[in-house]
Design a protein around this motif. Structure first.
Motif, mmCIF file in Angstrom:
data_model
loop_
_atom_site.group_PDB
_atom_site.id
_atom_site.type_symbol
_atom_site.label_atom_id
_atom_site.label_comp_id
_atom_site.label_asym_id
_atom_site.label_seq_id
_atom_site.Cartn_x
_atom_site.Cartn_y
_atom_site.Cartn_z
ATOM 1 N N PRO A 174 -0.405 61.688 29.599
ATOM 2 C CA PRO A 174 -0.940 60.364 29.943
ATOM 3 C C PRO A 174 -1.096 60.177 31.454
ATOM 4 N N SER A 175 -0.159 60.737 32.228
ATOM 5 C CA SER A 175 -0.275 60.624 33.688
ATOM 6 C C SER A 175 -1.521 61.333 34.199
ATOM 7 N N HIS A 252 -7.435 51.326 30.343
ATOM 8 C CA HIS A 252 -7.315 49.883 30.609
ATOM 9 C C HIS A 252 -6.011 49.518 31.297
ATOM 10 N N TRP A 253 -5.007 50.401 31.151
ATOM 11 C CA TRP A 253 -3.689 50.115 31.736
ATOM 12 C C TRP A 253 -3.615 50.471 33.206
ATOM 13 N N GLU A 255 -3.803 50.843 37.193
ATOM 14 C CA GLU A 255 -3.743 49.834 38.264
ATOM 15 C C GLU A 255 -5.136 49.391 38.701
ATOM 16 N N GLN A 258 -6.328 46.654 36.632
ATOM 17 C CA GLN A 258 -5.504 45.493 36.329
ATOM 18 C C GLN A 258 -5.944 44.242 37.071
ATOM 19 N N SER A 262 -7.844 39.970 33.059
ATOM 20 C CA SER A 262 -6.806 38.948 32.885
ATOM 21 C C SER A 262 -6.631 37.970 34.034
#
Ligand SMILES: Nc1ncnc2c1ncn2[C@@H]1O[C@H](COP(=O)(O)OP(=O)(O)OP(=O)(O)O)[C@@H](O)[C@H]1O
Ligand SMILES: [Mg+2]
Lengths: 262, 292
Positions: A174-175, A252-253, A255, A258, A262
Motif C-alpha cells: 500500500p505504501s 483517495h486516502w 495526503e 485530502q 471534504s
C-alpha cells in the motif's frame, strides 16, 4: 454546492482559455497549410480522411492499442515482481538496480530495429519494445515505494513480529501505491509510443497506426499521416484519463487528495 | 498456596537490562547513546524515563523492544529475549511519531495488529507468568480514548493529538504485557492529556500491564509512575532512580499537594544536575547559577 463544483467545467473561466488557444492554433495551422501544403495538410483534408474511412483507422488503432496494452501488462507484471525481489533482497538490489538505471536512460527507439531483426515482423518485437519501455519506470518507482515506509511504522510492525509477507502485503505494497501510480501515469501513454516505434521500425508489418503513418508518408499522403497522428493523440489522452480516474479512486486516502475533498 | 509464590531471585518476572552499551557511528564521530545501563522493572510497575533531549531514552526503549541490538550487555523481558517477547506479541509500542497507516481509517489502524502474527497467542501461553485476557472490543477502547466520532476517519483527517490517541489504542489493543510509550502525549493539550493519563492508569490498573513511559514532563512522570528514572547525556546513562511513594489512585487534587511538589522538586534537581553536566550538546558550558 457540490453539483455546482462538479459542473465547474461548464463555466467560461474554465474552458475559455483553452478554446481561444485552440482556435488560434487552428487559424495558424490553416494559414500555414495554405502557404506551404507540403508542411501541413489542410485541416479539412485531415477531417475528410478520417470521415471517408473510419473503419480503417479504428481497426489500425485497435491493432496498436492491443500491442500497447499487452506489452504494458507484460512489462507491469515483470517489473512489479522484480521490484518486490529487489526491495526484499539487498543483494539483488545491488546487482540489479544499477543495470536498471543505465538501461532506463538508454533510448529504446534504438533497440527496436535490432529486435525486429532478431524476432521478425510478428507481434513479438512490438510487445518486447512496449514491455521494455514500461518496465523501468515501474521498476524504479515501485522499488522506491516499497522502501518508503517510515521507520516508526516498521518499528511498530516489527514489535508485533509481523512476517515479511505480512509486512509486504499490509504495509509495503500500500505504501508503494502512490509511487506505482506516478509510474503508471507516465507508462500508460508511453506504451502507445512503444507500440508505434516498434511498428515504424518493422516496415513489413501488416497493421497498426505506426504502419499507416510510415506507408502514408512514403506516399506523400500527409492528410492520412495527420489523421493517424490525431488518433494516436486521442488514444494517449484517453489512457491518461482512465489511469488518472483509477488513481483518484485508489489513492483517495493520500495526503495530496485530502485537502481538496471534504 | 505456597507452591505458587514467585521465586525471589529469578528475572523471569521483570524487564531486566544488564550493562547495556549502545554506540552509534564509528571512530571519528562515535556517539555513546547508552553507557553501561542497568534497569530492572518488575511486572506490573509503571516506570517513567525522563531526561534531556538526545540522552538515549528512545534508544533504551528500542532496546527493550528488541529493535536495537546492544553492543554489549543483555536485555530480557520476563525471562525471554525481546525477540521472543515480540513473537508472542507481549510488547506494545507507541513510538515517538504516531506511525499510522494513512490508507486505513482509525478502526482499520487499531485493528491492524490482530491481522499480523496470528500464531502469537499460542506462544504467549507458553511464557511463564503471562496473564491471559479476552480480546478487547476496539470500538469500546476507541470511545474511552474519545475517538468515537473519528472511527471512520483517515489519519490525514485527524489532529495530531487524535493521531497519538489512535496509536495508543492500537498498542493497548494487543493486550501487551509491556507497554512501551515514547512521549505519547506530547501533542495533547493539558486537559486532554490529564484525561488520557487517567484512562492510561485505569487500563494499567485493570490489566496489570507493565508500562515504560518516556516523557519530558516532570509532573506527568510523578503523577503516573511508581519509579522515575532520570537520564543524562554524553554518555547516555541513568543518573537517578526516584520511587514515587504517593498513594494511588492519584486524584486531580493530589497534583496540588506538598508531597506531590516534593517529588517534582527532587526530580527537577536531578534533571538540572544532568543538564548542567551537558548544558547543550556541543556548546560551551554555561556558568553555574545562570541555568535556573
Ligand atoms: N540510528 C541512529 N544513528 C546514529 N545516531 C543515533 C541513532 N539513533 C539515535 N542516535 C543518537 O543517539 C542519541 C540518543 O538518541 P535518542 O533518540 O535515544 O534520544 P532521546 O533521549 O529519545 O531524545 P528525544 O528526547 O529528543 O527524543 C542521540 O544523540 C542521537 O543522535
Ligand atoms: Mg526520543
Amino acid at each position: 454546492m457540490s453539483v455546482l463544483k462538479r459542473l465547474g467545467f461548464l463555466r467560461p473561466a474554465y474552458w475559455l482559455p483553452l478554446a481561444v488557444l485552440l482556435v488560434g492554433l487552428g487559424i495558424l495551422w490553416s494559414v500555414t497549410a495554405k502557404d506551404s501544403p507540403y508542411l501541413l495538410p489542410p485541416l479539412a483534408a485531415v477531417g475528410e480522411a478520417l470521415a471517408a474511412n473510419p473503419g480503417f483507422y479504428l481497426a489500425n488503432a485497435w491493432a496498436t492499442l492491443a500491442v500497447a496494452l499487452v506489452g504494458l501488462a507484460i512489462g507491469f507484471v515483470a517489473s512489479f515482481i522484480l521490484a518486490v525481489l529487489v526491495s526484499e533482497l539487498p543483494l539483488a538490489r545491488r546487482a540489479i538496480m544499477p543495470i536498471a538505471v543505465v538501461l532506463s536512460v538508454t533510448p529504446l527507439v534504438a533497440i527496436a530495429p535490432a529486435l525486429v531483426v532478431a524476432f521478425g515482423f510478428g507481434p513479438e518485437p512490438k510487445l518486447i519494445v512496449t514491455a521494455l519501455i514500461c518496465f523501468f519506470p515501474i521498476l524504479i518507482n515501485v522499488a522506491t515505494g516499497l522502501r518508503s515506509v517510515s521507520p516508526a511504522v516498521l518499528q511498530v510492525f516489527t514489535t508485533l513480529h509481523a512476517s515479511r509477507l505480512e509486512m509486504l502485503w499490509h504495509v509495503r505494497m500500500p505504501s508503494a501505491l502512490p509511487y506505482l501510480f506516478t509510474a503508471l501515469r507516465v507508462v500508460f501513454p508511453l506504451s502507445i509510443i512503444g507500440a508505434v516505434v516498434a511498428e515504424l521500425s518493422a516496415p513489413g508489418a501488416a497493421d497498426g497506426l505506426g504502419t499507416v503513418i510510415s506507408v502514408a508518408s512514403s506516399n506523400n499522403r500527409l492528410a492520412v499521416v495527420y489523421a493517424a497522428i490525431f488518433c494516436l493523440a486521442i488514444m494517449g489522452s484517453v489512457l491518461l484519463l482512465i489511469i488518472t480516474a483509477i488513481e483518484d479512486r485508489v489513492l483517495h486516502w493520500h495526503e495530496s487528495r485530502q485537502g481538496a475533498t471534504s | 498456596m505456597t507452591l505458587t509464590s514467585p521465586a525471589p531471585t529469578s528475572t523471569a518476572d521483570s524487564i531486566s537490562i544488564r550493562g547495556a552499551v549502545k554506540i552509534y557511528g564509528s571512530a571519528p564521530s562515535r556517539h555513546v547513546a547508552l553507557a553501561n545501563v542497568d534497569v530492572d522493572i518488575k511486572r506490573g510497575q509503571f516506570v517513567s524515563i525522563i531526561g534531556p533531549s538526545g540522552c538515549g531514552k528512545s534508544t533504551l526503549l528500542r532496546l527493550i523492544a528488541g529493535l536495537e541490538e546492544a553492543d554489549a550487555g543483555t536485555a530480557e523481558v520476563f525471562g525471554v529475549p525481546p525477540e521472543r517477547a515480540c513473537a508472542a506479541k507481549m510488547i506494545g509500542l507507541v513510538p515517538q511519531a504516531p506511525a499510522l497507516l494513512p490508507w486505513k481509517d482509525v478502526l482499520g489502524n487499531v485493528s491492524m495488529p490482530a491481522k499480523v502474527n496470528r500464531r502469537a497467542d499460542k506462544l504467549r501461553r507458553r511464557i511463564h507468568g503471562h496473564l491471559e485476557r479476552p480480546a478487547p472490543d476496539m470500538l469500546d477502547l476507541l470511545s474511552k480514548a474519545g475517538l468515537t466520532d473519528a472511527v471512520h476517519k483517515l489519519p490525514a483527517q485527524l489532529s495530531g493529538g487524535m493521531q497519538q490517541r489512535t496509536a495508543i489504542v492500537r498498542a493497548f489493543g494487543v493486550q501487551p504485557d509491556v507497554l512501551l510509550m515514547d512521549e505519547p502525549f506530547s501533542a495533547l493539550d493539558e486537559f486532554t492529556r490529564e484525561s488520557i493519563q487517567e484512562q492510561l492508569l485505569d487500563i494499567w490498573d485493570e490489566n496489570k500491564t507493565t508500562v515504560v513511559f518516556v516523557t519530558h514532563s516532570v509532573s506527568e512522570a510523578v503523577r503516573l509512575s511508581d519509579t522515575v528514572l532520570v537520564m543524562s547525556a554524553r554518555p547516555g546513562r541513568i543518573t537517578a532512580s526516584v520511587d514515587i511513594t504517593l498513594p494511588r489512585p492519584r486524584s486531580q487534587a493530589m497534583l496540588k499537594t506538598a508531597e506531590f511538589h516534593h517529588f517534582e522538586d527532587v526530580i527537577r534537581d536531578h534533571l538540572q544536575t544532568a543538564w548542567q553536566e551537558n548544558p547543550m550538546t556541543g556548546s560551551t558550558p554555561i556558568p553555574a547559577g545562570a541555568a535556573s
